[in-house]
Design a protein around this motif. Structure first.
Motif: not given
Length: 902
Positions: A186-206
């Protein structure tokens, strides 16, 4: 399928020990230690169900085959003893022509069985000893995969991306757990991967770290994977687990971190690692993906997990276009068939992606695409083994007791909406459910169904209006394809259909033939040997010329016979020779059930359907069937000889186990007959023309559900006597034209929760409820009536939750005080008077003004479209709902599609 085989054998041994098959004390004495050894084998199978060691797998096959051989011997013996006194000519001919096992041969066979089981138990003990030594030894595990990089275009999941992102970036500063749940593909991992690699997340989380888990995880692998994300020196790898945990905790301390735990498959893994994640109120987040709802519920006790959904038709088509054509356009001649293929994927992203990828590499010809559209799941299964392998992980990780339940789903045709009541009865009759000391087998079956639903392997289609119990369910087509193939591989079940024609069917225990099955040469090669051990025969073909494979090929050990699709002209006498039957479901016209049906002492369920609703006559001998639990017929006169006086032996026969009796004519009932069904829970009655007025002084203490179909106007004497059971929770009435004054009969029932009044069940211009009645009523349906004035307020239905008014064309208004009932959640109105609609609008506006945000009003679509309102009023497009019901598999739980009003 060793677990199912051993459980079934244990049921058979218990049956013999209780005197149903063998009366020799010596033989019974041997069965006690045999039963204990089978219990030990069952424990071994339940503990080693996920082992990948070949010696364990080989031993499981030995256990399965030995259990099958033992069950053959025992059940042939039971059959011989039951047929030793044939009741009719058919049984005599069959008995004397069959290969009868004599008592002289049975004893050495029994000793041989015990010897074989002893040998297997010794092998199990050796493996257990080795396994005990290996517990202290380090095991090889698949290393956790590194964090995936990059992002993909997630067609149809923009909203999901937004929801997860908002939960990560906003909300409370305390550590938040976000489970993402859904079936494989159903795309659980793909959805999570897209969120995980979002530039906003890279910037927001240490710190961001990704850990992919396996079922047999090792704590050290998890810790090292996390430490690798922190870029720590290799010297730390030499530390023990406690030091590694300290290093992880230290590096996360005071930081805002995002951790992904992908594919969490057990509660234990979370309990093992949760202490290494500090909560410094910095806005840290942990995402967990899982196929298991119970794991998500445990990890996040607030039950606020993100449930993945299936794509709708438009989203499926867009994703399909992207995978097949990229940025190019779809040729016009392929557009219609392409949309059909996308639709047949039933919204599963994995299937759409795989199908699109396969079609992008082949010639784009219309004929070939038409073939793919008609044979989608089998095409993908044959062309892309990896697709089924992804889904098969869910099967491989099932506990041993659930595997048979899952594989059995393959007997139902593709896209078939499965009635849970039928499924439960079949599971119980099959004998592979492990009994529980304090639970009925039906309750065990419901628990197994719930487990499969929580694992996202079975999808809920409809739920009960009040109790929330699952009424119908469905399985995604690709998962069903997995069931069919795995069941055949495991020699558990063989399904013959257009898309699956097996190479052989030798010694298979269960055989299912669908109505689209094509002819195969193997049918001419079927022998008595190949069919002699078939236990289940489920036949949905309308062509009865092939039924000889059941009757004339010696299926004398049959337990389940379901051929509901074949319209018979008479009750088949051949059935009476199948003395091990537990489940019979047939269809016929004007059938007469013979008295010799009572010879089937093991029968639990008898379903006889008549498309013409002509009376089916049931003999009084039915009361001599002690195991009968469910008697479901389209219309039944309870006794064939009901005009004869009951004998003394008749009066002593009681169906203690009978729970369901449907569509019995009231004329065929008497106090004697009611006394014979003391534990019935569901009762359906037909009140026909010329019925005599009578009063029963018998109270069915366990009766919960009552359905009455009136063919003539009823009277209060009948109603008072038949509704006198104190445990009644659900009543459905159809026709009858009962005066509304008699409604008090139902209002006084102390436990009534559901009341459905269909097609002039009650008639008259006015209904005035009495205060103090209907104290527990939660669901009220009034479907077609001439009622004009309904004078009620919030004190008359204090616990009402759901009200449906349908075809109430003369009703002036809904009583305004009904809206003040604190528990009321939904009012549905369909094809009723304009004044009723206006009163519902006024009621809702008044409730909104008073701060009631719970109440919802639904107007079903009519020829004149209603003007949409705000504040929770919706229209329902039934045409769209019906057309999408079977084409798209969703877990809507029976709710209609809502078209937002504004």
């Amino acid at each position: 399928m060793a677990h199912a085989a051993v459980v079934s054998l244990m049921h058979t041994v218990e049956q013999i020990r209780h005197g149903d098959g063998v009366s020799d004390p010596y033989q019974n004495q041997l069965l006690v230690p045999l039963f204990e050894k089978l219990s030990s084998l069952l424990n071994f199978l339940e503990e080693s169900f996920q082992s990948s060691r070949e010696e364990v797998k080989s031993l499981e096959r030995k256990i399965r085959d030995a259990a099958y051989r033992a069950e053959d011997v025992f059940e042939f013996r039971i059959s011989d003893r039951l047929l030793s006194k044939p009741q009719n000519l058919v049984q005599k001919l069959f008995y004397f022509s069959s290969n009868k096992l004599s008592a002289k041969k049975y004893r050495p066979d029994l000793q041989k069985i015990i010897a074989e089981i002893d040998t297997i138990v010794e092998e199990v003990m050796e493996i257990e000893d080795v396994r005990g030594e290996q517990i202290l030894q380090p095991r090889n595990f698949l290393p956790s995969r590194p964090a995936p990089s990059g992002q993909t275009n997630m067609v149809g999941f923009a909203g999901d991306l937004m929801q997860i992102s908002e939960r990560l970036l906003y909300g409370r500063p305390t550590l938040q757990l976000i489970p993402i749940v859904g079936m494989g593909g159903m795309g659980k991992t793909t959805l999570t991967m897209n969120v995980f690699n979002d530039p906003c997340m890279k910037y927001y989380f240490d710190i961001r770290a990704w850990v992919t888990l396996s079922r047999q995880y090792r704590m050290r692998d998890i810790l090292l994977t996390l430490l690798d994300e922190f870029a720590l020196i290799d010297l730390i790898r030499k530390d023990d687990n406690d030091l590694l945990k300290g290093q992880v905790y230290k590096n996360l301390k005071g930081k805002r971190y995002l951790i992904v735990l992908d594919d969490v498959q057990s509660i234990e893994v979370w309990n093992d690692i949760k202490m290494i994640f500090p909560d410094d109120k910095t806005g840290s987040r942990i995402i967990l993906t899982s196929r298991l709802k119970d794991v998500a519920d445990y990890i996040n006790s607030s039950n606020d997990h993100h449930q993945m959904r299936f794509l709708n038709e438009e989203e499926s088509w867009n994703l399909f276009l992207e995978k097949v054509f990229g940025k190019e356009k779809c040729p016009l001649d392929l557009e219609d068939v392409g949309k059909k293929i996308a639709k047949n994927c039933q919204g599963l992203p994995l299937l759409i992606v795989v199908t699109g990828g396969l079609l992008s590499k082949v010639n784009k010809e219309n004929d070939f695409w038409e073939y793919v559209a008609e044979n989608l799941n089998s095409f993908v299964a044959e062309e892309d083994a990896q697709c089924l392998e992804i889904l098969s992980l869910s099967y491989k990780h099932l506990p041993a007791h659930l595997k048979a339940c899952f594989l059995y789903m393959g007997v139902f045709p593709e896209n078939y909406e499965i009635p849970v009541s039928r499924l439960i009865k079949l599971w119980v009759a099959e004998g592979f459910l492990k009994p529980h000391e304090f639970k009925r087998l039906e309750d065990v079956a419901h628990e197994c169904l719930g487990d499969l639903i929580d694992r996202n392997l079975i999808l809920v289609r409809q739920k009960g209006s009040i109790n929330g119990k699952v009424k119908t369910c469905i399985m995604h087509g690709l998962l069903r394809e997995l069931c069919v193939r795995m069941a055949y591989k495991e020699e558990f079940l063989c399904v013959r259909s257009r898309n699956f024609v097996p190479e052989k069917e030798i010694l298979l225990r269960r055989l299912c033939i669908h109505d689209d099955a094509s002819y195969s040469p193997y049918e001419e090669d079927m022998t008595i040997q190949s069919m002699s051990v078939v236990r289940s025969f489920i036949y949905s073909d309308w062509d009865d010329t092939r039924l000889h494979c059941c009757y004339y090929f010696g299926c004398r050990l049959l337990k389940v016979l379901d051929m509901i699709g074949v319209e018979l002209t008479k009750f088949p006498d051949e059935i009476l020779q199948l003395v091990n039957l537990r489940y019979i479901a047939i269809t016929g016209r004007d059938l007469v059930i013979p008295p010799s049906i009572a010879f089937l002492k093991n029968l639990q369920t008898l379903v006889v359907e008549d498309p013409w609703k002509i009376t089916i006559y049931i003999p009084k001998e039915i009361f001599n069937m002690p195991q009968l639990r469910h008697l479901k017929l389209s219309r039944v006169s309870l006794f064939w000889y009901f005009f004869l006086p009951l004998t003394d032996s008749d009066k002593t026969s009681v169906l203690e186990n009978l729970e369901t009796l449907s569509n019995v004519e009231y004329s065929g009932m008497s106090e004697d007959s009611l006394e014979k069904i003391p534990n019935v829970k569901k009762l359906g009655i037909i009140y026909g023309h010329g019925m005599q007025r009578r009063v029963f002084d018998v109270h069915l203490q366990k009766l919960e559900t009552l359905k009455i179909f009136f063919e003539t106007r009823s009277d209060s004497i009948f109603l008072r006597s038949i509704t006198s059971s104190p445990g009644l929770k659900k009543i459905t009435l159809e026709h009858g034209s009962i005066d509304w004054k008699n409604m008090t009969i139902f209002g006084k029932l102390p436990n009534l929760e559901v009341l459905k009044l269909r097609e002039f069940a009650f008639s008259g211009p006015e209904w005035v409820p009495i205060e103090g009645e209907f104290l527990k009523l939660k669901f009220l349906l009034i479907w077609e009536t001439d009622l004009e004035q309904w004078r009620a307020d919030n004190t008359h239905f204090p616990r009402l939750e759901h009200l449906i008014l349908q075809k109430c064309s003369k009703l002036v208004e809904i009583p305004s005080h009904i809206g003040e009932i604190q528990t009321l959640k939904i009012i549905e109105i369909d094809n009723s008077s304009p004044s009723v609609i206006e009163s519902a609008k006024d009621m809702l506006e008044e409730q909104r003004d008073q701060g009631n945000e719970i109440l919802e009003v639904l107007f079903h679509q009519t020829k004149e479209r209603l003007h949409p309102l705000k504040h929770g009023i919706h229209h329902i497009d039934h045409n769209a709902y019906r057309s999408s019901k079977m084409s798209q598999v969703t877990s809507t739980e029976g709710k209609p599609n809502l078209i937002s009003s504004g």
